[in-house]
Design an enzyme around this catalytic site. Structure first.
Site, PDB file in Angstrom:
ATOM      1  N   CYS A 250       0.810  -1.227   0.000  1.00 27.24           N
ATOM      2  CA  CYS A 250       0.000   0.000   0.000  1.00 27.24           C
ATOM      3  C   CYS A 250       0.843   1.278   0.000  1.00 27.24           C
ATOM      4  CB  CYS A 250      -0.930  -0.029   1.192  1.00 27.24           C
ATOM      5  SG  CYS A 250      -1.765  -1.614   1.342  1.00 27.24           S
TER       6      CYS A 250
ATOM      7  N   HIS B  53      -2.831   8.277   5.895  1.00 32.68           N
ATOM      8  CA  HIS B  53      -3.114   7.015   5.211  1.00 32.68           C
ATOM      9  C   HIS B  53      -4.541   6.597   5.590  1.00 32.68           C
ATOM     10  CE1 HIS B  53      -2.147   3.442   3.030  1.00 32.68           C
ATOM     11  NE2 HIS B  53      -2.274   2.636   4.066  1.00 32.68           N
TER      12      HIS B  53
ATOM     13  N   HIS C  96      -9.601   2.207  -0.323  1.00 33.10           N
ATOM     14  CA  HIS C  96      -8.152   2.055  -0.268  1.00 33.10           C
ATOM     15  C   HIS C  96      -7.705   1.489  -1.616  1.00 33.10           C
ATOM     16  CE1 HIS C  96      -4.154   1.461   0.738  1.00 33.10           C
ATOM     17  NE2 HIS C  96      -4.243   0.592   1.733  1.00 33.10           N
TER      18      HIS C  96
END
Lengths: 85, 400, 353
Positions: free
Chosen positions: B161, B294, B329
């Protein structure tokens, strides 16, 4: 109950690749996580799948697993009470 | 050293818009792109929500004018569209006029085709063209081809990620070191059954809208996206009299070295990454005006990241928000789409709301920005944290 | 700019290369077209508790890293940079199979976690408790060269002292099967020494992990100095010679200065033409090849890098890798060239230190 505990130990060893262990090495009240067998949070997720697949028990929150997977004794007790297969 | 790294173009496609302008409108109007999954047939359709892009593959094939024989995965299609927008936005006419490279990021790569044709590959000759589209570098090669980048540095980063943030970081370093005059950096990841089921096994998918930094957060929504930035050296900016959107001012990368998938309780890796980025930028914590966190809305990430932010900023935590509630995400692309959002924040002097927030987390007392806030911004810090302990921070600034 | 040295190596390959005291003196000859890495005793390096979930790629990566760290006499490094074309492909296959075969039910997390490309780099960091910079490059045949380029950048600019870099890839059954179907793997058995004369499509596939400690401080264990690495997404065959000359010229060298050219020939009749072209351009230079020993894989060039390191350090060119009969009195400056299926070309330049 003893048969279930034996079965759990065998499944645990196979599912979690505990290659160097045999069922006799795991006592019913051994701590499975932390200082005992040293299992970790990924193992817990693997065990949640095992509960579902083998015993028809669905957990939705991994936190529920903590108490259930404390030892072979606690697992066996929980499974006997909640199993649907 | 001490050279500036200018951002002169941006392109993006995400669940909240097919280009930069659409994404910005959605951001300031609090329009989230989260819905039930439509384009992927999965048994989990009613258990999860996703940030899916409206375009079908056929829409994008047409837009890119691909021949029927093409073997683009959805990741490559998304990447090509966003990268072309970025290059157009940077008003580049002849890409080979300057030494130009491409650094892309992906985690899914061509997995969408692999999972579709896995067994078909063995006996369906028509499907076999996608075998070569599986590996992560393939989408990058295709994006380079779409941009006419030849005989140059073209590579792919995959650090889960945090991937695209690392692509930006590498691009900035290549310019500072004088290895390239211009580099297109970003990332692309499409939705796939592979990631839906993978995150499902980790039990960190929410069954409803994700709620970053909320006490009752239930997990993340997966999204798909691609975004690219054009980075140019001072030399190119001066020679071409370029409009600079913002500068990549600082960056940091560290490893949590704690767990394969979870972040450490106190966010060691994230703390190190933010501190390094501040050092590279030559900034004190007080110089940061906004943090694009994030903030995936998993129990673990938001707690660990929040604690890391407090470790770095003390009791002077700047305004912060996560935009994951808008887009989901987007994995390897996340660092790039949030880079575009950070630059847009700087250009327009706005801080986006952290949507779906209701209840303060009990572990600390920092609260994300809940409504759109207009504020003069000079600097934005963006975090990207991933599996394998990979933590990255990029700082964007109006200052060279 | 600081000089950068290869201070140690660690190799797991289809040959018995994990012992740094030996150098290709015991060659395993394969006749299959998919050749496995020779396993060291993994348990000597990784505790059973840590190893139980590890894919072969992770084990190979960790053990070759530890071999390299031991030789460099280091407990830790400032950064870990990994190259891998496909990551832990067996686990990826396992997870896709499980999704399809079990209709998305009863899936377990381990194969998914291992499928993440940065899992090898992440696990090495976990094993070393290394909180430093950690990148993973995944770009086909330049995955390793990208890692090398990144490390060079940091070490030359003195942003780090010691960096662990490496390339790792493993076989997967399904991947092998489908690459046989599309003739990326040779249809017929060619044996180890006929690889370059096979005149057929495809390569012999291999697997392995080659890790190195790079440093901007020379040590007693140093193998060679790294002058430069350059990658190209595309390169026309007719531009290859010029590009090689231009690359050398940037470092004030000409073709005559090269003591050894190491080529990544894999015997694929469609693409070896690139190597043949370069081979002709360096006809007076000793030349070597290695994919008959290592097999072809996305990070096979890291085996070439290992080979170059060993040749420079030992000043011996094993008979088994010789590509032509040209002799040299010493191997001071070595050029490596690699590409895969006509894309992702790289030049790497090493010299004696």
């Amino acid at each position: 109950m003893d048969a279930l505990k034996q079965e759990l130990k065998e499944n645990l060893i196979e599912q979690l690749n505990l290659e160097d262990m045999s069922p006799e090495d795991i006592a019913n009240d051994d701590m499975l996580f932390g200082d005992g067998l040293g299992l970790d949070s990924i193992d817990a997720l693997e065990l949640i799948v095992m509960l579902d697949k083998n015993y028809g028990i669905k957990l939705t929150d991994p936190k529920e697993g903590r108490a259930i997977f404390e030892s072979i004794n606690t697992m066996a007790a929980y499974i006997s009470e909640h199993r649907s297969k | 050293m001490g050279k500036g790294v200018a951002i002169t173009g941006m392109g993006i496609i995400s669940a909240i818009g097919n280009n930069v302008a659409e994404n910005y409108q959605a951001l300031i109007n609090a329009n989230k792109g989260i819905s039930r999954v439509e384009k992927i047939k999965t048994n989990h359709a009613n258990d999860i929500m996703v940030g899916e892009i409206a375009y079908t593959n056929a829409n994008m094939e047409a837009q890119l004018k691909l021949p029927k024989s093409h073997n683009y995965s959805r990741t490559a299609l998304l990447g090509a569209i966003a990268a072309k927008e970025a290059v157009k936005n940077a008003a580049i006419k002849d890409i080979s006029q300057y030494k130009t490279g491409l650094v892309s990021a992906t985690s899914v790569g061509g997995m969408d085709m692999t999972e579709t044709y896995f067994y078909d590959y063995l006996n369906n000759p028509e499907a076999q063209k996608y075998i070569d589209a599986h590996h992560a570098g393939d989408s990058t090669q295709k994006i380079a081809q779409q941009l006419n980048i030849e005989q140059s540095l073209v590579t792919t980063i995959s650090t889960a990620c945090s991937s695209a943030a690392n692509a930006i970081m590498l691009g900035a370093r290549l310019i500072k070191a004088g290895k390239l005059d211009r580099v297109i950096v970003g990332g692309a990841d499409c939705l796939s059954k592979f990631t839906i089921n993978g995150f499902k096994t980790l039990m960190i998918l929410s069954d409803t809208y994700n709620t970053p930094f909320d006490e009752h957060r239930k997990g993340l929504n997966l999204g798909e996206a691609a975004a690219f930035l054009v980075l140019e050296s001072d030399k190119v900016v001066e020679a071409e009299n370029k409009t600079v959107l913002a500068y990549v001012k600082g960056y940091g990368n560290a490893n949590d070295a704690f767990h394969q998938t979870a972040s450490s309780d106190h966010g060691d890796g994230a703390t190190l990454a933010m501190q390094q980025a501040l050092t590279v930028a030559g900034y004190a914590p007080g110089d940061i005006d906004y943090i694009n966190a994030h903030g995936t809305a998993t129990g673990n990430n938001d707690l660990s990241e929040g604690r890391a932010i407090i470790r770095v900023f003390g009791d002077q935590v700047p305004d912060f928000s996560s935009t994951k509630a808008y887009t989901g995400h987007t994995l390897a692309a996340a660092g790039a789409i949030e880079a575009v959002y950070s630059v847009l924040a700087l250009q327009n002097n706005v801080i986006y709301p952290n949507l779906n927030f209701n209840t303060q987390m009990k572990e600390f007392n920092i609260t994300p920005q809940r409504t759109l806030k207009e504020k003069a911004l000079k600097t934005v810090l963006s975090n990207s944290l991933g599996f394998g302990g990979n933590c990255s921070t990029v700082i964007f600034s109006k200052d060279q | 700019m600081k000089n950068v040295y290869i201070n140690s190596v660690g190799s797991i390959s289809a040959q018995k290369t994990f012992d740094n005291a030996a150098f290709l003196n015991d060659i395993t000859k394969y006749h299959d077209n998919v050749i496995p890495a020779v396993n060291p005793v993994y348990k000597d390096y990784i505790s059973p508790a840590a190893a139980r979930r590890m894919a072969k790629g992770i084990k190979m990566g960790i053990v070759s890293s530890k071999i390299a760290l031991n030789e460099a006499n280091l407990d830790n490094v400032d950064a870990i940079i990994t190259g891998t074309g496909m990551g832990c492909v067996r686990d990826s296959e396992k997870f896709v199979r499980a999704i399809i075969d079990n209709d998305e039910q009863y899936l377990t997390p381990t194969p998914f976690i291992q499928s993440t490309h940065n899992t090898v780099g992440g696990q090495i960091a976990l094993e070393l408790n290394c909180k430093g910079y950690n990148f993973t490059y995944v770009h086909s045949s330049i995955s390793f060269e990208s890692a090398l380029m990144d490390a060079l950048l940091q070490l030359q600019l003195d942003e780090a002292k010691n960096i662990l870099i490496g390339g790792v890839d493993e076989h997967g059954d399904h991947t092998t099967e489908i690459h046989k179907i599309i003739n990326h793997i040779k249809p017929e058995q060619v044996g180890p020494y006929n690889l370059l004369n096979s005149k057929t499509e495809g390569a012999v596939f291999g697997e392995g992990a080659n890790f190195f400690v790079l440093s901007n401080e020379k040590s007693n264990s140093s193998y060679a100095k790294i002058t430069s690495v350059q990658t190209y997404n595309t390169l026309q065959e007719n531009a290859l010679k010029q590009q090689a000359i231009a690359f050398l010229k940037e470092h004030d060298l000409s073709t005559d200065d090269i003591d050894l050219l190491i080529l990544g020939n894999n015997g694929d009749v469609n693409f070896d033409v690139f190597y043949n072209t370069l081979s002709e351009a360096f006809s007076k230079t000793p030349q070597a090849y290695y994919k008959h020993l290592s097999g072809e894989f996305n990070t096979a060039s890291s085996f070439g890098f290992w080979l170059a390191s060993k040749i420079i350090k030992t000043q011996t060119l094993p008979e088994v890798v010789k590509l032509n009969g040209v002799q040299a009195s010493s191997y001071k400056t070595v050029l490596l060239y690699n590409q895969y299926r006509g894309e992702n070309h790289s030049f790497t330049l090493l010299s004696q230190c």
